[in-house]
Design a protein around this motif. Structure first.
Motif, PDB file in Angstrom:
ATOM      1  N   ILE A   1       0.358  -1.240   0.463  1.00 51.55           N
ATOM      2  CA  ILE A   1       0.063  -0.161   0.372  1.00 51.55           C
ATOM      3  C   ILE A   1       0.914   1.655   0.103  1.00 51.55           C
ATOM      4  O   ILE A   1       1.031   1.822  -0.710  1.00 51.55           O
ATOM      5  N   CYS A   2       1.748   1.521   0.637  1.00 48.42           N
ATOM      6  CA  CYS A   2       2.767   2.644   0.650  1.00 48.42           C
ATOM      7  C   CYS A   2       3.530   2.949  -0.020  1.00 48.42           C
ATOM      8  O   CYS A   2       3.611   3.971  -0.706  1.00 48.42           O
ATOM      9  N   SER A   3       3.329   1.757  -1.197  1.00 51.52           N
ATOM     10  CA  SER A   3       4.177   2.026  -2.629  1.00 51.52           C
ATOM     11  C   SER A   3       3.730   3.541  -3.606  1.00 51.52           C
ATOM     12  O   SER A   3       4.245   3.725  -4.266  1.00 51.52           O
ATOM     13  N   VAL A   4       2.196   2.546  -3.085  1.00 54.49           N
ATOM     14  CA  VAL A   4       1.563   4.219  -3.876  1.00 54.49           C
ATOM     15  C   VAL A   4       0.623   4.529  -2.710  1.00 54.49           C
ATOM     16  O   VAL A   4       0.113   5.186  -3.855  1.00 54.49           O
ATOM     17  N   HIS A   5      -0.131   4.488  -1.576  1.00 48.96           N
ATOM     18  CA  HIS A   5      -0.632   4.970  -0.996  1.00 48.96           C
ATOM     19  C   HIS A   5      -0.282   5.210   0.155  1.00 48.96           C
ATOM     20  O   HIS A   5      -0.493   4.665   0.991  1.00 48.96           O
ATOM     21  N   PRO A   6       0.679   6.551   0.982  1.00 44.78           N
ATOM     22  CA  PRO A   6       0.682   6.908   1.920  1.00 44.78           C
ATOM     23  C   PRO A   6      -0.493   6.736   3.357  1.00 44.78           C
ATOM     24  O   PRO A   6      -1.313   6.491   2.798  1.00 44.78           O
ATOM     25  N   ILE A   7      -0.136   5.889   4.304  1.00 45.82           N
ATOM     26  CA  ILE A   7      -0.939   5.115   5.127  1.00 45.82           C
ATOM     27  C   ILE A   7      -1.089   6.548   6.463  1.00 45.82           C
ATOM     28  O   ILE A   7       0.328   6.021   6.715  1.00 45.82           O
ATOM     29  N   ARG A   8      -2.832   6.406   6.749  1.00 44.37           N
ATOM     30  CA  ARG A   8      -2.176   7.884   7.540  1.00 44.37           C
ATOM     31  C   ARG A   8      -2.476   7.184   8.998  1.00 44.37           C
ATOM     32  O   ARG A   8      -2.608   5.675   9.122  1.00 44.37           O
ATOM     33  N   GLU A   9      -2.095   7.249  10.211  1.00 46.34           N
ATOM     34  CA  GLU A   9      -1.723   6.752  11.068  1.00 46.34           C
ATOM     35  C   GLU A   9      -2.507   5.827  11.805  1.00 46.34           C
ATOM     36  O   GLU A   9      -2.420   4.405  12.101  1.00 46.34           O
ATOM     37  N   ASP A  10      -3.497   6.456  11.909  1.00 46.09           N
ATOM     38  CA  ASP A  10      -5.653   5.785  11.709  1.00 46.09           C
ATOM     39  C   ASP A  10      -5.670   5.129  11.270  1.00 46.09           C
ATOM     40  O   ASP A  10      -5.787   3.368  11.701  1.00 46.09           O
ATOM     41  N   THR A  11      -5.462   4.671  10.184  1.00 43.51           N
ATOM     42  CA  THR A  11      -5.406   3.760   8.986  1.00 43.51           C
ATOM     43  C   THR A  11      -4.366   2.467   9.365  1.00 43.51           C
ATOM     44  O   THR A  11      -4.501   1.625   9.275  1.00 43.51           O
ATOM     45  N   MET A  12      -3.128   2.644   9.993  1.00 43.94           N
ATOM     46  CA  MET A  12      -2.268   1.821  10.176  1.00 43.94           C
ATOM     47  C   MET A  12      -2.914   1.485  11.243  1.00 43.94           C
ATOM     48  O   MET A  12      -2.476   0.123  11.635  1.00 43.94           O
ATOM     49  N   LYS A  13      -2.692   2.067  11.696  1.00 41.27           N
ATOM     50  CA  LYS A  13      -3.491   1.509  13.625  1.00 41.27           C
ATOM     51  C   LYS A  13      -4.456  -0.042  13.344  1.00 41.27           C
ATOM     52  O   LYS A  13      -3.880  -1.051  13.526  1.00 41.27           O
TER      53      LYS A  13
END
Length: 312
Positions: free
Chosen positions: A261-273
């Motif tokens: 996902i990170c390769s094309v779409h930065p993950i916000r912290e709440d989404t990461m959790k």
């Protein structure tokens, strides 16, 4: 690293991403606002990256690993660069059709003057083309196109594709403060989009860490002006201004999910959790991935994001 998600999409519902551009970003543009970062390799030459059979197998395998309520609404080519640089994208779309899920492509539209590119995209069900400006100087400033690209050819490619395409055609305009958000510029952009006659003309603002730190979103007055100028030109505008939510799909392999996902779409912290919770993963995975330089942690507009870190 070919498939990721499904991720919540403000345009497509649940979208299973297909990254058909390998490794570092390869693109015909290096947009100032790009969430994938600056372009590592400029190119306008179409080449083969992955065999269509490999993309098909990866999508099928991914779908087998996600839960039934995460089945995507679209299979979406959204790449670490410009997806139409893949000379086999049309064949990949053909193979994926047998799965029975509609196929979307998000393109910067820079190569639409090439007949083969239009033929390939004509196989998709839903296509979004980038139209950030109707002015050549602004186009160059915001999209920073490859030196071989010509603005008039870009516009002609848009017109030709719009005439040929039988699926749902949409445009997307990213507004950047001080570049393409003035009334005169918005009117020029609206005039170009009017020639395309999209189903929906999306108006976006930067919500994730941009390629260049100075990039900022326009003020509310400019956003409102953009909406009304587009509406006055019967462009059926729709604003994309907010966070799309944390309901990201998962496969059970947290490390692969995060990196892909990170390769094309930065993950916000709440989404990461939420992603770690769904995968029942140890939160220390994040520290390991950051320490080993697979991803990096950045702050943007008071939010923490995790983005892919490619070694040069």
């Amino acid at each position: 690293m070919i498939t990721f998600g499904p991720i919540p999409s403000r345009r497509l519902g649940k979208s299973l991403g297909i990254n058909n551009i390998p490794s570092q970003k390869i693109c015909s543009y290096s947009c100032v606002y790009c969430q994938v970062g600056i372009t590592k390799k400029y190119s306008t030459t179409r080449v083969s990256f992955y065999k269509p059979s490999v993309i098909f197998d990866e999508v099928k395998k991914h779908l087998c690993h996600i839960k039934e309520n995460d089945i995507p609404d679209y299979l979406t080519f959204v790449s670490n660069g410009e997806p139409t640089l893949d000379i086999s994208i049309g064949e990949s779309i053909d193979k994926l059709k047998s799965i029975g899920i509609p196929i979307a492509v998000i393109t910067n539209a820079s190569l639409l003057s090439i007949p083969e590119v239009r033929d390939d995209l004509n196989k998709a069900d839903w296509v979004s083309v980038k139209v950030d400006s109707g002015n050549e100087n602004v186009w160059k400033e915001i999209n920073r196109p490859h030196a071989d690209l010509n603005f008039n050819e870009y516009k002609n490619g848009l017109r030709l594709f719009a005439k040929e395409f039988r699926g749902k055609l949409n445009t997307e305009t990213m507004l950047v403060k001080g570049i393409n958000d003035h009334i005169e510029q918005l009117q020029e952009t609206a005039q170009l989009i009017k020639e395309i006659k999209p189903n929906i003309s999306y108006i976006s603002i930067p919500t994730r860490p941009p390629a260049l730190k100075w990039v900022n979103k326009p003020n509310e007055k400019s956003i409102n002006e953009a909406y009304h100028i587009f509406a006055d030109n019967q462009l059926n505008p729709e604003l994309i201004l907010g966070f799309e939510g944390t309901n990201t799909g998962f496969t059970g392999n947290a490390i692969e999910d995060i990196i892909n996902i990170c390769s094309v779409h930065p993950i916000r912290e709440d989404t990461m959790k939420e992603l770690l919770r769904k995968n029942q993963a140890d939160p220390t995975i994040l520290d390991t991935l950051v320490t080993n330089k697979y991803i990096q942690k950045v702050e943007y507009k008071s939010n923490i994001f995790y983005i892919r870190k490619f070694l040069i």
